[in-house]
Design an enzyme around this catalytic site. Sequence first.
Site, short mmCIF file in Angstrom:
data_model
loop_
_atom_site.label_atom_id
_atom_site.label_comp_id
_atom_site.label_asym_id
_atom_site.label_seq_id
_atom_site.Cartn_x
_atom_site.Cartn_y
_atom_site.Cartn_z
N CYS A 2 0.84 -1.20 0.00
CA CYS A 2 0.00 0.00 0.00
C CYS A 2 0.88 1.25 0.00
CB CYS A 2 -0.88 0.02 1.25
SG CYS A 2 -1.90 -1.42 1.41
N ARG A 27 4.61 0.72 -5.96
CA ARG A 27 4.48 -0.15 -4.78
C ARG A 27 3.44 -1.24 -4.99
NH1 ARG A 27 6.60 1.89 -0.25
NH2 ARG A 27 5.03 0.94 1.09
N TRP A 76 -2.85 -2.47 -1.60
CA TRP A 76 -2.40 -3.78 -2.09
C TRP A 76 -3.02 -4.78 -1.12
CZ3 TRP A 76 1.24 -7.83 -0.96
CH2 TRP A 76 1.66 -8.57 -2.08
N ASN A 112 -1.06 1.52 5.93
CA ASN A 112 -0.23 0.54 5.21
C ASN A 112 0.36 -0.37 6.26
OD1 ASN A 112 1.46 -0.91 3.54
ND2 ASN A 112 3.11 0.60 3.70
N GLY A 113 0.15 -1.67 6.11
CA GLY A 113 0.72 -2.64 7.06
C GLY A 113 -0.29 -3.74 7.34
N GLU A 495 19.79 -14.94 -10.66
CA GLU A 495 19.29 -13.58 -10.91
C GLU A 495 18.78 -13.46 -12.33
OE1 GLU A 495 18.31 -11.42 -9.10
OE2 GLU A 495 18.17 -9.61 -10.31
N LYS A 499 14.89 -12.29 -13.17
CA LYS A 499 14.61 -11.14 -14.05
C LYS A 499 13.69 -11.56 -15.19
CE LYS A 499 15.45 -8.13 -12.17
NZ LYS A 499 15.70 -8.64 -10.85
N GLU A 502 10.06 -12.58 -13.85
CA GLU A 502 9.22 -11.60 -13.15
C GLU A 502 8.72 -10.50 -14.07
OE1 GLU A 502 10.83 -9.15 -9.99
OE2 GLU A 502 12.83 -9.35 -10.79
N HIS A 518 20.00 -34.75 -12.46
CA HIS A 518 19.31 -35.45 -11.37
C HIS A 518 17.80 -35.24 -11.42
CE1 HIS A 518 23.12 -36.62 -9.60
NE2 HIS A 518 23.55 -35.39 -9.86
N LYS A 617 7.08 -3.49 -5.27
CA LYS A 617 8.49 -3.10 -5.16
C LYS A 617 9.05 -3.47 -3.80
CE LYS A 617 12.41 -1.36 -6.30
NZ LYS A 617 13.27 -2.19 -7.20
C1 AGP Z 1 13.69 -8.39 -7.56
O1 AGP Z 1 13.68 -7.94 -8.92
C2 AGP Z 1 12.31 -8.43 -6.97
N1 AGP Z 1 11.64 -7.20 -7.12
C3 AGP Z 1 12.30 -8.96 -5.54
O2 AGP Z 1 12.78 -10.28 -5.60
C4 AGP Z 1 13.15 -8.20 -4.50
O3 AGP Z 1 14.52 -8.39 -4.77
C5 AGP Z 1 12.84 -8.78 -3.11
O4 AGP Z 1 11.47 -8.57 -2.84
C6 AGP Z 1 13.67 -8.15 -1.98
O5 AGP Z 1 13.38 -6.79 -1.88
P1 AGP Z 1 14.36 -5.88 -0.96
O6 AGP Z 1 15.72 -5.94 -1.57
O7 AGP Z 1 13.76 -4.51 -0.97
O8 AGP Z 1 14.36 -6.50 0.42
#
Ligand code: AGP
Length: 622
Positions: A2, A27, A76, A112-113, A495, A499, A502, A518, A617
């Site tokens: 949120c 967000r 959210w 938010n929370g 990574e 990428k 996502e 395996h 985010k």
């Molecule tokens: C990465 O592209 C993602 N958005 C997600 O995995 C992110 O790295 C993860 O949520 C951790 O976020 P932070 O680094 O703000 O803790």
Amino acid sequence: MCGIVGYTGENQAAPILLDGLKRLEYRGYDSAGLAVRDGDALAEVVKATGKLYHLADKTDQGRSLPGNCGIGHTRWATHGDPSLINAHPHVSGSCSGSGSGKVESDVVGVHNGIIENYGELKEKLLRHGYRFYSDTDTEVVVKLVDYYYKKYKIGPVDAITRTMVRVRGSYALALMFKDHPGEIFAARKDSPLIIGAAENAAFLASDVPAILKYTRSVYYIGNLQVARLSPGSVKFYDLNGDEITLPLTEITWDAEAAEKGGYEHFMLKEIHEQPAAVRDTLVSLVKDGTVDLTETGLTDGDLKRFAQIDIAACGSAWHVGMAAQYVLEDLAGIPVRVELSSEFRYRTLPLGKDTLVIVISQSGETADSLAALRVAKERGAETLGIVNVIGSSIAREADHVLYTMAGPEIAVATTKAYSAQLAAVYALAIRTALARGTVSQERHDALVSELMTLPEKIRRVLEEKERLQWFSTKISNAKDIFFIGRGLDYAISLEGSLKMKEISYIHSEAYAAGELKHGTISLIENNTLVVGMLTQAGLYEKTLSNMMECKSRGAFLMGLTANGNFSVEDSVNFTVYVPKTDEHFMISVAIVPLQLLAYYTSVNRGLDVDKPRNLAKSVTVE
Ligand code: AGP
């Protein structure tokens, strides 16, 4: 997660609130709402589901909501599905089905929370005659404030502090009271919240970009603190209701920094900002050719004393932890365990003062990582936060903090913050190795000197982006993509795969190359794309043979390796070369083509690159 905004001042509030919410879209959200009041008049609430422009249209870009004091919210969903009635703001009284209209209630608020004990609180309030119209925990907390407000009649700050004592969970709250026109009250625990100050105005928001256009002067309100905003004045209170003073921080980011800077997407801009992000981070950690961790408070004595390093992180930050494990163990000879934050808290890991727990987090607000940090501290470990957001919760709660200098990262898919985190862990590893005597001063100097060449080498990779753009057109309809590697090449694969999935929504997996046979190799079929990472000389042959095993089952191979290693072309279908650097740092140049490949694939598929579906985010819920 949120997003919340608030404004009180001389200007019309609604347009400022809408503008602020727009800058918090990254967000992630599924509905939005405003509550605005004009002088002593009752507040008016308007809500809308879906994208923010629905709310803007519903309020004629804010013009149909007159008034100079208001709060806004993008939701959210955590409790209750995305719907009008569950959208914020919420009120202490009753509410119509649409959720919009004049607020007869005494209290209206946004949050938010997560209120973890909202069920028991709801029961309590029901016993005291309250009725609920939504499924949200937020409505419960707003009504609880109202309950204390009416019961003790000591005013908003008292009602809020009593509520804070009673609730368990996380919150960034913004509230307006009918008897206090022109004022907004805020309270924080764990969820992000900043307070902005300006002449004849005051602001609040979940994050700086929401108010940067209006003020650079911000207060980082602390946990269990309350703020009282009125035009041109902000007062702070502790949990006892006693007034306290907080330092005013000047934000140095340019407004530009939070915009796209001419790129089509924030993600592409941030991929191109990586040379600067890495440079700025290294410059903050290297003084006269020597890694200097003074700012973190970690001494060489500490680095020598630690018998074990544990790393806790999520997502891409966890991938940085995986890379850090190899680099720290290899250079400093210290045992390193890497754990997903969401799992770390359930491990019965023996922790103590001789363990350094490193929590890596771009936002510094990830709930799982914040929880892992607290568990580490409870168990007596020394803690270091590697974070990108100054004043974030993890930064303030860790014993030591190492800030990455990536600047604001808006795209949900992290790139420059990830690369800045890598630079930070390289520097930490080098200093730890020097302190523990596992590298000589000369080796230290050589490593640092090579480290400082990374920004330029990353920049050179970016010059090859057209090849990745071309190759992305060949794979944009792929069903599965596998990234494989050994050692640090496995960390790169993790990574690269995240990428890709996502932002392009193509199923992808990262696999330790030696593990494929395996079981997972059964998924390889004709034209399955397998991306093999070949940056570690000592592991090259073995990974290449794993790639050949895939090729013999029909796979289409992309190889990524250092310049000069041209024999790869004889074995794979498409080769990407990156500038050579110390093998410990190869991940920093090798990841860039994978970021670009994912980016262009997502663009080819016409997807929302900066705000991928289902993602946020900063994941501030567990
Ligand atoms: C990465 O592209 C993602 N958005 C997600 O995995 C992110 O790295 C993860 O949520 C951790 O976020 P932070 O680094 O703000 O803790």
